[in-house]
Design a protein around this motif. Sequence first.
Motif, short mmCIF file in Angstrom:
data_model
loop_
_atom_site.label_atom_id
_atom_site.label_comp_id
_atom_site.label_asym_id
_atom_site.label_seq_id
_atom_site.Cartn_x
_atom_site.Cartn_y
_atom_site.Cartn_z
N PHE A 1 6.60 -12.17 -5.79
CA PHE A 1 6.11 -10.79 -5.75
C PHE A 1 6.91 -9.89 -4.81
O PHE A 1 7.03 -8.70 -5.04
CB PHE A 1 4.62 -10.75 -5.37
CG PHE A 1 3.73 -11.14 -6.51
CD1 PHE A 1 3.41 -10.22 -7.50
CD2 PHE A 1 3.22 -12.41 -6.61
CE1 PHE A 1 2.60 -10.57 -8.56
CE2 PHE A 1 2.40 -12.77 -7.66
CZ PHE A 1 2.09 -11.84 -8.64
N LYS A 2 7.45 -10.43 -3.74
CA LYS A 2 8.28 -9.66 -2.79
C LYS A 2 7.65 -8.33 -2.40
O LYS A 2 8.16 -7.26 -2.70
CB LYS A 2 9.68 -9.43 -3.36
CG LYS A 2 10.44 -10.72 -3.58
CD LYS A 2 11.81 -10.46 -4.11
CE LYS A 2 12.50 -11.79 -4.36
NZ LYS A 2 13.80 -11.66 -4.95
N GLN A 3 6.50 -8.37 -1.76
CA GLN A 3 5.78 -7.19 -1.25
C GLN A 3 5.19 -6.32 -2.35
O GLN A 3 4.77 -5.20 -2.10
CB GLN A 3 6.68 -6.35 -0.34
CG GLN A 3 7.33 -7.09 0.80
CD GLN A 3 6.30 -7.68 1.77
OE1 GLN A 3 5.29 -7.05 2.06
NE2 GLN A 3 6.55 -8.88 2.25
N MET A 4 5.14 -6.79 -3.58
CA MET A 4 4.55 -6.03 -4.68
C MET A 4 3.26 -6.73 -5.11
O MET A 4 3.02 -7.87 -4.77
CB MET A 4 5.53 -5.93 -5.84
CG MET A 4 6.82 -5.23 -5.47
SD MET A 4 7.99 -5.22 -6.80
CE MET A 4 7.27 -3.98 -7.83
N ARG A 5 2.45 -6.05 -5.89
CA ARG A 5 1.19 -6.62 -6.37
C ARG A 5 1.23 -6.95 -7.86
O ARG A 5 0.33 -7.56 -8.39
CB ARG A 5 0.03 -5.64 -6.12
CG ARG A 5 -0.15 -5.17 -4.71
CD ARG A 5 -0.56 -6.22 -3.75
NE ARG A 5 -1.91 -6.71 -4.00
CZ ARG A 5 -2.48 -7.67 -3.29
NH1 ARG A 5 -1.84 -8.21 -2.30
NH2 ARG A 5 -3.67 -8.08 -3.57
N GLU A 6 2.30 -6.54 -8.53
CA GLU A 6 2.40 -6.75 -9.98
C GLU A 6 3.86 -6.92 -10.38
O GLU A 6 4.74 -6.30 -9.80
CB GLU A 6 1.81 -5.54 -10.70
CG GLU A 6 1.79 -5.65 -12.19
CD GLU A 6 1.10 -4.46 -12.85
OE1 GLU A 6 1.69 -3.92 -13.79
OE2 GLU A 6 0.01 -4.06 -12.40
N LEU A 7 4.09 -7.79 -11.37
CA LEU A 7 5.43 -7.92 -11.93
C LEU A 7 5.33 -8.18 -13.41
O LEU A 7 4.28 -8.56 -13.92
CB LEU A 7 6.23 -9.03 -11.22
CG LEU A 7 5.68 -10.45 -11.21
CD1 LEU A 7 6.17 -11.21 -12.43
CD2 LEU A 7 6.15 -11.14 -9.97
N GLU A 8 6.43 -7.91 -14.11
CA GLU A 8 6.47 -8.12 -15.55
C GLU A 8 7.37 -9.31 -15.86
O GLU A 8 8.42 -9.49 -15.24
CB GLU A 8 6.99 -6.87 -16.26
CG GLU A 8 6.02 -5.72 -16.21
CD GLU A 8 6.49 -4.52 -17.00
OE1 GLU A 8 7.68 -4.46 -17.40
OE2 GLU A 8 5.65 -3.62 -17.21
#
Length: 65
Positions: free
Chosen positions: A36-43
């Motif tokens: 995730f690298k500091q994110m909450r969502e990925l595609e």
Amino acid sequence: MSQTIRRETQVEKNPVSSITKSVASAVTRIKSQDLFKQMRELEIDHGGRIYKLRLTQLNKLILTA
């Protein structure tokens, strides 16, 4: 003879541990923090289809198409 029995016992135990090790090494493990690298969502693009992987407030993962 007691040495032979001990060797047979060791041989019985070793295949189980070697199977466990080979199964464990066959799977790649990635930490979700790295993904995730500091994110909450990925595609994720899988076979031309886009999936969303979300990290919830309760720190659970949700995969949707």
